[in-house]
Motif scaffolding. Structure first.
Motif, mmCIF file in Angstrom:
data_model
loop_
_atom_site.group_PDB
_atom_site.id
_atom_site.type_symbol
_atom_site.label_atom_id
_atom_site.label_comp_id
_atom_site.label_asym_id
_atom_site.label_seq_id
_atom_site.Cartn_x
_atom_site.Cartn_y
_atom_site.Cartn_z
ATOM 1 N N PRO A 48 -11.192 5.128 0.258
ATOM 2 C CA PRO A 48 -12.050 4.053 0.782
ATOM 3 C C PRO A 48 -11.364 2.710 0.579
ATOM 4 O O PRO A 48 -10.478 2.563 -0.265
ATOM 5 N N VAL A 49 -11.763 1.733 1.379
ATOM 6 C CA VAL A 49 -11.223 0.384 1.209
ATOM 7 C C VAL A 49 -12.220 -0.465 0.431
ATOM 8 O O VAL A 49 -13.437 -0.256 0.509
ATOM 9 N N PHE A 50 -11.680 -1.421 -0.325
ATOM 10 C CA PHE A 50 -12.503 -2.346 -1.099
ATOM 11 C C PHE A 50 -12.100 -3.782 -0.781
ATOM 12 O O PHE A 50 -12.022 -4.640 -1.651
ATOM 13 N N ILE A 51 -11.834 -4.008 0.517
ATOM 14 C CA ILE A 51 -11.646 -5.361 1.013
ATOM 15 C C ILE A 51 -12.999 -5.867 1.513
ATOM 16 O O ILE A 51 -13.902 -5.064 1.776
ATOM 17 N N PRO A 52 -13.155 -7.185 1.650
ATOM 18 C CA PRO A 52 -14.455 -7.710 2.090
ATOM 19 C C PRO A 52 -14.718 -7.506 3.578
ATOM 20 O O PRO A 52 -15.662 -8.075 4.112
ATOM 21 N N TYR B 168 -1.046 3.015 -5.350
ATOM 22 C CA TYR B 168 -2.179 3.938 -5.332
ATOM 23 C C TYR B 168 -2.821 4.112 -3.957
ATOM 24 O O TYR B 168 -3.788 4.865 -3.816
ATOM 25 N N GLY B 169 -2.304 3.409 -2.961
ATOM 26 C CA GLY B 169 -2.811 3.574 -1.608
ATOM 27 C C GLY B 169 -4.221 3.075 -1.395
ATOM 28 O O GLY B 169 -4.927 3.542 -0.498
ATOM 29 N N MET B 170 -4.657 2.098 -2.207
ATOM 30 C CA MET B 170 -6.029 1.589 -2.096
ATOM 31 C C MET B 170 -6.010 0.091 -1.826
ATOM 32 O O MET B 170 -5.190 -0.637 -2.379
ATOM 33 N N ALA B 171 -6.926 -0.363 -0.983
ATOM 34 C CA ALA B 171 -6.938 -1.750 -0.531
ATOM 35 C C ALA B 171 -7.984 -2.584 -1.248
ATOM 36 O O ALA B 171 -9.168 -2.224 -1.288
ATOM 37 N N HIS C 293 -17.525 -5.031 -1.919
ATOM 38 C CA HIS C 293 -18.484 -3.963 -2.252
ATOM 39 C C HIS C 293 -19.668 -4.049 -1.290
ATOM 40 O O HIS C 293 -20.797 -4.293 -1.679
ATOM 41 N N LEU C 294 -19.350 -3.829 -0.002
ATOM 42 C CA LEU C 294 -20.386 -3.913 1.027
ATOM 43 C C LEU C 294 -20.170 -2.847 2.081
ATOM 44 O O LEU C 294 -19.103 -2.239 2.174
ATOM 45 N N GLY C 295 -21.222 -2.662 2.864
ATOM 46 C CA GLY C 295 -21.139 -1.708 3.965
ATOM 47 C C GLY C 295 -21.408 -0.293 3.509
ATOM 48 O O GLY C 295 -22.298 -0.037 2.703
ATOM 49 N N SER C 296 -20.624 0.642 4.027
ATOM 50 C CA SER C 296 -20.808 2.061 3.708
ATOM 51 C C SER C 296 -20.164 2.354 2.359
ATOM 52 O O SER C 296 -18.963 2.628 2.259
#
Length: 396
Positions: free
Chosen positions: A6-10, A324-327, A344-347
């Motif tokens: 999953p991505v953790f960008i805004p 780690y391949g995470m955004a 920390h928004l959306g799905s």
């Protein structure tokens, strides 16, 4: 980057599979009644999300920046004066757009990490006896700093000053994730996009337009063609668009708003608050702090984490992506090297958020930032356990 993480960008945010599939549809005739069956419910349901009964919903094939441009070009004229606080990158960009359009911007310089100073707005508006200020700009959620401003307080300041200016609000990173009350707050132009709380790809610019704002259309002299509200509303009355619409995205938006309403808007807001609070507890356990100056300003959609002196916040996001391949989000503008941002928004669920917090921890430790591995994850776990148990008890 890994497509499996999953991505953790805004924003853009994670796309639920059901929405992705809704966007992936065969070509239809956008001048047929089939298109109307997709489009009409979208506009009606968006009114519920924005909490307006009297406003119009206008949707352009663009990003949220297009909605910014539409809001000013349909209501203002060259040389008009607008009032805006500059307290982050996105308020800065809206100010820049106004200046490029030949508007005079009275800027209230505000420290990054602070919210819109409603008391200062009231003072300026009360002194504007000739009502030269035609619009007040407000960024509800400043994505660069993780600051949520009080739009109700801005409206109260305008009312106290008895000022007739239009209230334009950027809700790009707040609408569909945090409470937004277009009618209650007297918002004349509400601006948002498809790629954040609506859990979709970028590509739709959404404007909520009050009747007061609509009354300014004909007198407004800024040029507009693609973004002309009049063309859109005339075409909507006939069941279509003045040009080719983004049919697949609109079909996805139809699915998105139905998902949000089925979950219940208050439940959506509670979920975002719960996930955000877990993030904030993790940050405290790391011995760090958010960029937002105090808890009353904390955003429930993005947190900008201030790294210790001598470290580069954006390097945390870069390392997380490479190792780690995470955004995560890099710092922007005045806080570019001072923070990294956790969206920390959306799905999103608590379990997904825990994976992000664990990678953020590993990345900081890898870079020598003095945090204890596992400390933030444990703090968030403890909060999510209590929160989940309480929610389950309430459901029963």
């Amino acid at each position: 980057m890994s497509f499996q993480n999953p991505v953790f960008i805004p924003g853009p945010t994670n796309i639920p599979e059901v929405i992705r599939k809704a966007c992936d549809m065969p070509t239809i005739d956008h001048r047929s009644s089939v298109f109307g069956e997709i489009f009409a419910p979208v506009r009606e349901n968006l009114k519920k999300v924005l909490k307006t009964t009297s406003g119009e919903i206008i949707i352009f094939p663009a990003s949220g920046t297009g909605a910014w441009e539409a809001s000013i070009s349909n209501t203002l004229s060259p040389g008009d004066k607008v009032l805006a606080a500059r307290n982050g990158m996105f308020s800065h960009r809206w100010i820049d757009m106004c200046q490029r359009h030949g508007l005079e911007v009275q800027i209230v310089e505000t420290p990054w990490g602070e919210g819109i100073p409603a008391n200062k707005y009231q003072e300026i508006l009360a002194a504007d006896k000739g009502h030269e200020i035609k619009a007040v700009l407000a960024t509800h959620n400043e994505t660069a700093t993780g600051v949520r401003s009080d739009i109700g307080a801005v409206r109260a300041a305008m009312d106290a000053a008895k000022h007739p200016a239009l209230l334009m609000v950027d809700g790009v990173s707040s609408v569909a994730s945090m409470d937004f009350r277009m009618d209650d707050w007297g918002v004349d132009l509400a601006v948002t996009g498809s790629q954040k709380g609506f859990m979709m790809p970028a590509g739709l610019a959404i404007c909520g337009v009050s009747q007061k704002a609509l009354s300014h259309m004909d007198a407004a002299k800024l040029p507009r063609t693609f973004f002309d509200f009049r063309d859109m509303l005339n075409a909507y009355a006939a069941g279509g668009y003045p040009y080719t619409p983004a049919v697949g995205l609109l079909n996805g938006l139809n699915t998105s708003v139905n998902m949000l309403l089925d979950e219940g808007l208050e439940a959506v807001f509670d979920r975002h608050h719960r996930i955000a609070e877990g993030v904030r507890r993790a940050i405290a356990a790391w011995g760090l702090k958010p960029c937002a100056a105090n808890p009353s300003l904390y955003s429930d959609t993005v947190t900008a984490v201030v790294v210790p002196e001598g470290f580069n916040g954006s390097a945390v996001a870069t390392h997380a992506a490479e190792a780690y391949g995470m955004a995560f989000g890099v710092g922007l503008g005045e806080v570019a090297t001072k923070v990294f941002r956790i969206g920390h928004l959306g799905s999103l669920t608590e379990a997904m958020m825990l994976s992000g917090l664990s990678v953020a921890e590993m990345s900081m430790v890898d870079l020598g930032i003095p945090v204890k591995l596992g400390s933030g994850v444990a703090a968030a776990q403890e909060y999510y356990r209590v929160g989940s148990a309480a929610m389950q008890a309430a459901a029963e």
